[in-house]
Scaffold this active site. Structure first.
Site, PDB file in Angstrom:
ATOM      1  N   HIS A   1       5.544  25.184  -4.779  1.00  0.00           N
ATOM      2  CA  HIS A   1       4.484  24.180  -4.759  1.00  0.00           C
ATOM      3  C   HIS A   1       4.745  23.022  -5.716  1.00  0.00           C
ATOM      4  O   HIS A   1       4.514  21.876  -5.366  1.00  0.00           O
ATOM      5  CB  HIS A   1       3.130  24.825  -5.073  1.00  0.00           C
ATOM      6  CG  HIS A   1       2.591  25.636  -3.936  1.00  0.00           C
ATOM      7  ND1 HIS A   1       3.199  26.798  -3.498  1.00  0.00           N
ATOM      8  CD2 HIS A   1       1.527  25.451  -3.138  1.00  0.00           C
ATOM      9  CE1 HIS A   1       2.513  27.291  -2.483  1.00  0.00           C
ATOM     10  NE2 HIS A   1       1.492  26.493  -2.242  1.00  0.00           N
TER      11      HIS A   1
ATOM     12  N   ARG B   1      11.242  26.061  -0.931  1.00  0.00           N
ATOM     13  CA  ARG B   1       9.784  25.978  -0.967  1.00  0.00           C
ATOM     14  C   ARG B   1       9.201  26.497  -2.275  1.00  0.00           C
ATOM     15  O   ARG B   1       9.382  27.657  -2.642  1.00  0.00           O
ATOM     16  CB  ARG B   1       9.172  26.749   0.203  1.00  0.00           C
ATOM     17  CG  ARG B   1       7.656  26.581   0.287  1.00  0.00           C
ATOM     18  CD  ARG B   1       7.066  27.307   1.483  1.00  0.00           C
ATOM     19  NE  ARG B   1       5.629  27.061   1.565  1.00  0.00           N
ATOM     20  CZ  ARG B   1       4.706  27.723   0.868  1.00  0.00           C
ATOM     21  NH1 ARG B   1       5.075  28.698   0.033  1.00  0.00           N
ATOM     22  NH2 ARG B   1       3.424  27.422   0.991  1.00  0.00           N
TER      23      ARG B   1
ATOM     24  N   ARG C   1       0.829  -1.211   0.000  1.00  0.00           N
ATOM     25  CA  ARG C   1       0.000   0.000   0.000  1.00  0.00           C
ATOM     26  C   ARG C   1       0.864   1.262   0.000  1.00  0.00           C
ATOM     27  O   ARG C   1       0.516   2.270  -0.616  1.00  0.00           O
ATOM     28  CB  ARG C   1      -0.966   0.002   1.192  1.00  0.00           C
ATOM     29  CG  ARG C   1      -1.964   1.158   1.135  1.00  0.00           C
ATOM     30  CD  ARG C   1      -3.024   1.061   2.208  1.00  0.00           C
ATOM     31  NE  ARG C   1      -2.469   1.200   3.542  1.00  0.00           N
ATOM     32  CZ  ARG C   1      -3.167   1.021   4.656  1.00  0.00           C
ATOM     33  NH1 ARG C   1      -4.450   0.707   4.604  1.00  0.00           N
ATOM     34  NH2 ARG C   1      -2.594   1.150   5.837  1.00  0.00           N
TER      35      ARG C   1
ATOM     36  N   GLU D   1     -16.026   6.629   6.621  1.00  0.00           N
ATOM     37  CA  GLU D   1     -15.128   5.867   7.501  1.00  0.00           C
ATOM     38  C   GLU D   1     -14.845   6.681   8.756  1.00  0.00           C
ATOM     39  O   GLU D   1     -15.306   7.805   8.888  1.00  0.00           O
ATOM     40  CB  GLU D   1     -13.821   5.536   6.772  1.00  0.00           C
ATOM     41  CG  GLU D   1     -13.002   6.748   6.377  1.00  0.00           C
ATOM     42  CD  GLU D   1     -11.654   6.413   5.724  1.00  0.00           C
ATOM     43  OE1 GLU D   1     -11.147   5.305   5.931  1.00  0.00           O
ATOM     44  OE2 GLU D   1     -11.111   7.294   5.029  1.00  0.00           O
TER      45      GLU D   1
ATOM     46  N   LYS E   1      -2.687   7.155   1.441  1.00  0.00           N
ATOM     47  CA  LYS E   1      -2.354   7.326   2.861  1.00  0.00           C
ATOM     48  C   LYS E   1      -1.367   8.485   2.989  1.00  0.00           C
ATOM     49  O   LYS E   1      -0.168   8.304   3.212  1.00  0.00           O
ATOM     50  CB  LYS E   1      -1.812   6.028   3.467  1.00  0.00           C
ATOM     51  CG  LYS E   1      -1.956   5.980   4.990  1.00  0.00           C
ATOM     52  CD  LYS E   1      -1.948   4.567   5.510  1.00  0.00           C
ATOM     53  CE  LYS E   1      -1.860   4.471   7.015  1.00  0.00           C
ATOM     54  NZ  LYS E   1      -2.994   5.032   7.753  1.00  0.00           N
TER      55      LYS E   1
ATOM     56  N   LEU F   1      -9.852   5.140   2.911  1.00  0.00           N
ATOM     57  CA  LEU F   1      -8.599   4.390   2.855  1.00  0.00           C
ATOM     58  C   LEU F   1      -8.953   2.907   2.875  1.00  0.00           C
ATOM     59  O   LEU F   1      -9.748   2.468   3.716  1.00  0.00           O
ATOM     60  CB  LEU F   1      -7.709   4.724   4.055  1.00  0.00           C
ATOM     61  CG  LEU F   1      -6.348   4.010   3.985  1.00  0.00           C
ATOM     62  CD1 LEU F   1      -5.429   4.702   2.985  1.00  0.00           C
ATOM     63  CD2 LEU F   1      -5.687   3.943   5.347  1.00  0.00           C
TER      64      LEU F   1
END
Ligand code: PDD
Length: 277
Positions: free
Chosen positions: A100, A98, A50, A177, A145, A201
């Protein structure tokens, strides 16, 4: 304890990450929580699989092959002599100034992992827990996840501040969920849970429960159910790596069934416990 940080096994106190790590600045990364029972990792392959799937879905390159990463996790468990606990594994898109959009192709992902002792929640498993309903305000890729857990955190905080174990989320009428678990309803002996779409998930514990149900004559159906159906269910439970098969005896003011863990939940708990022993 000893933790894993970008290729090295180091002391927890010495493990520091850069302030421009994309995991830190954007939540631009993924993670897994894996269970250790009696010194053995439970469903390791499923969790690692996963992790790599989450990485693919967000175009993140994990700087280790699956096999090597797996042995890193095994070594960490050994070094820390984990008996009953968890391993937390995280990969971010790495350190770069930094911006995006993705960093340069040669930017290595940051990999961290550590272990923690964690006992089975036997009292809650025995008595069941209470929950609260919250609107699911998360994004539309809950199948990844991702480290971005703001929606989950706000939901869990609502539960915790009300004295509840978990928040059960719903998108309009549809139950999705928990904030860090999957949700299940039992009606007339049949177990229902949200299909494994982009809105939840696809839990490893969920998968284990489905297999156990299928093999032991418990009807298990992946089908959407509503808030009304949830509240009038015979039994409810949630499931995750740390919560296992956790009975839910109350949703806000609504008592579920007899207000105690029901027979189907108990049966799945027993099968699950056999599976981990
Ligand atoms: N949470 N749904 C969500 C949103 C989760 O965060 C989790 C796990 C699950 C259950 O997945 P699994 O059975 O694979 O643990 C479902 C982990 C434990 C966590 O964030 O700590």
């Amino acid at each position: 304890g000893t933790v894993f940080l970008n290729g090295d096994y180091v002391k927890r106190s010495g493990a520091k990450v850069d302030i421009e790590d994309r995991g830190y600045q954007f939540g631009d990364g993924i993670y897994e929580v894996v269970r250790v029972y009696n010194g053995n990792v439970f469903t390791m392959d499923e969790h690692m699989e996963r992790l790599y799937q989450s990485a693919d879905k967000m175009k993140l390159k994990i700087p280790f092959e699956l096999k090597e990463f797996t042995s890193i996790v095994f070594k960490l468990i050994e070094l820390n002599d984990v008996h009953e606990g968890i391993v937390y594994i995280q990969v971010s898109r790495g350190v770069s100034p930094r911006q995006h959009h993705f960093p340069a192709k040669d930017t290595a992902g940051s990999v961290t992992a550590y272990t923690k002792e964690f006992k089975r929640p036997v009292k809650s498993l025995d008595e069941g827990v209470t929950t609260t309903l919250v609107e699911d305000i998360r994004w539309l890729r809950c199948d990844i996840k991702s480290l971005n857990l703001l929606g989950n955190i706000l939901a869990k905080e609502e539960a915790a501040s009300g004295g509840h174990f978990e928040a059960i989320q719903h998108r309009g009428e549809t139950v999705t969920e928990g904030s860090s678990s999957n949700a299940f309803m039992v009606k007339d002996g049949v177990v229902y849970t949200h299909p494994a779409t982009n809105l939840i998930l696809n839990g490893i514990t969920r998968k284990v429960i489905k297999e156990l149900a299928d093999r032991n004559g418990v009807k298990f159906v992946e089908k959407i159910f509503t808030v009304d159906e949830l509240l009038s269910a015979d039994e409810l439970f949630i499931a995750s790596t740390t919560s296992e098969v956790m009975p839910v005896v109350k949703v806000d003011e609504t008592v579920i069934g007899q207000g105690a863990p029901g027979p189907v939940t108990r049966k799945l708990q027993e099968l699950f416990t056999e599976r981990i022993e």
